[in-house]
Design a protein around this motif. Structure first.
Motif, mmCIF file in Angstrom:
data_model
loop_
_atom_site.group_PDB
_atom_site.id
_atom_site.type_symbol
_atom_site.label_atom_id
_atom_site.label_comp_id
_atom_site.label_asym_id
_atom_site.label_seq_id
_atom_site.Cartn_x
_atom_site.Cartn_y
_atom_site.Cartn_z
ATOM 1 N N VAL A 34 2.292 -11.934 -18.197
ATOM 2 C CA VAL A 34 2.544 -12.076 -19.627
ATOM 3 C C VAL A 34 1.364 -12.819 -20.240
ATOM 4 N N ALA A 35 0.918 -12.344 -21.363
ATOM 5 C CA ALA A 35 -0.235 -12.955 -22.018
ATOM 6 C C ALA A 35 0.054 -13.211 -23.485
ATOM 7 N N TRP A 36 -0.679 -14.149 -24.017
ATOM 8 C CA TRP A 36 -0.650 -14.439 -25.448
ATOM 9 C C TRP A 36 -1.991 -14.052 -26.057
ATOM 10 N N GLU A 46 -7.562 -11.374 -30.071
ATOM 11 C CA GLU A 46 -8.224 -12.291 -29.148
ATOM 12 C C GLU A 46 -7.253 -12.758 -28.075
ATOM 13 N N GLY A 47 -7.649 -12.629 -26.829
ATOM 14 C CA GLY A 47 -6.809 -13.105 -25.749
ATOM 15 C C GLY A 47 -6.868 -14.617 -25.629
ATOM 16 N N ILE A 48 -5.719 -15.209 -25.315
ATOM 17 C CA ILE A 48 -5.639 -16.663 -25.173
ATOM 18 C C ILE A 48 -5.415 -17.045 -23.716
ATOM 19 N N ALA A 97 2.384 -10.193 -24.847
ATOM 20 C CA ALA A 97 2.288 -8.879 -24.216
ATOM 21 C C ALA A 97 2.590 -9.015 -22.732
ATOM 22 N N ALA A 98 3.078 -7.945 -22.144
ATOM 23 C CA ALA A 98 3.428 -7.957 -20.727
ATOM 24 C C ALA A 98 2.930 -6.695 -20.043
ATOM 25 N N GLU A 99 2.758 -6.814 -18.748
ATOM 26 C CA GLU A 99 2.347 -5.654 -17.946
ATOM 27 C C GLU A 99 2.652 -5.943 -16.488
ATOM 28 N N TYR A 100 2.909 -4.883 -15.748
ATOM 29 C CA TYR A 100 3.052 -5.027 -14.317
ATOM 30 C C TYR A 100 1.681 -5.312 -13.717
ATOM 31 N N ARG A 106 -6.841 -11.490 -16.473
ATOM 32 C CA ARG A 106 -7.385 -12.069 -17.698
ATOM 33 C C ARG A 106 -6.646 -11.518 -18.916
ATOM 34 N N PRO A 107 -6.590 -12.321 -19.962
ATOM 35 C CA PRO A 107 -5.903 -11.871 -21.181
ATOM 36 C C PRO A 107 -6.780 -10.915 -21.996
#
Length: 125
Positions: A34-36, A46-48, A97-100, A106-107
């Motif tokens: 899971v990413a922000w 922008e990935g955090i 956001a989420a992904e397997y 990295r975000p």
């Protein structure tokens, strides 16, 4: 399939703190990341930071200051983004956001396929 729903945004004063939440559901197992991210009008998303559901390991974008902290609850169904010492430049729409995945990643936008609708953060000076 995964589903994420953000909450916790709002208005805040510079210097304050906010904790954003991301509720995770769907076909869950440990191999989920899971990413922000955040985005302001006219700019790229922008990935955090990213957290790996399996062991809670985290990865932060090099461009993000140390005022951001990603974590998850014991049930691994809610992921948090703590933002301290808020600055006006933190004003943005924040997305979860989420992904397997097979480990922490990295975000980056291209790595994630399941997105929430976003929660707005507005910081006033």
């Amino acid at each position: 399939e995964l589903r994420v729903t953000e909450s916790g945004g709002g208005s805040a004063q510079a210097g304050g703190s906010l904790r954003l939440s991301c509720a995770l559901s769907g076909d869950l197992h440990d191999n989920v990341c899971v990413a922000w991210f955040r985005q302001t009008p006219g700019k790229e998303r922008e990935g955090i930071a990213t957290i790996y559901r399996g062991d809670g390991s985290t990865t932060y974008s090099a461009s993000v200051p140390g005022r951001f902290n990603i974590s998850q609850d014991n049930a691994k169904k809610t992921m948090f983004l703590q933002i301290d010492s808020l600055q006006p430049e933190d004003t943005a729409m924040y997305y979860c956001a989420a992904e397997y995945c097979s480990g922490d990643v990295r975000p980056l936008v291209r790595y994630f396929g399941y997105w929430g609708q976003g929660t707005q953060v507005t910081v006033s000076s």
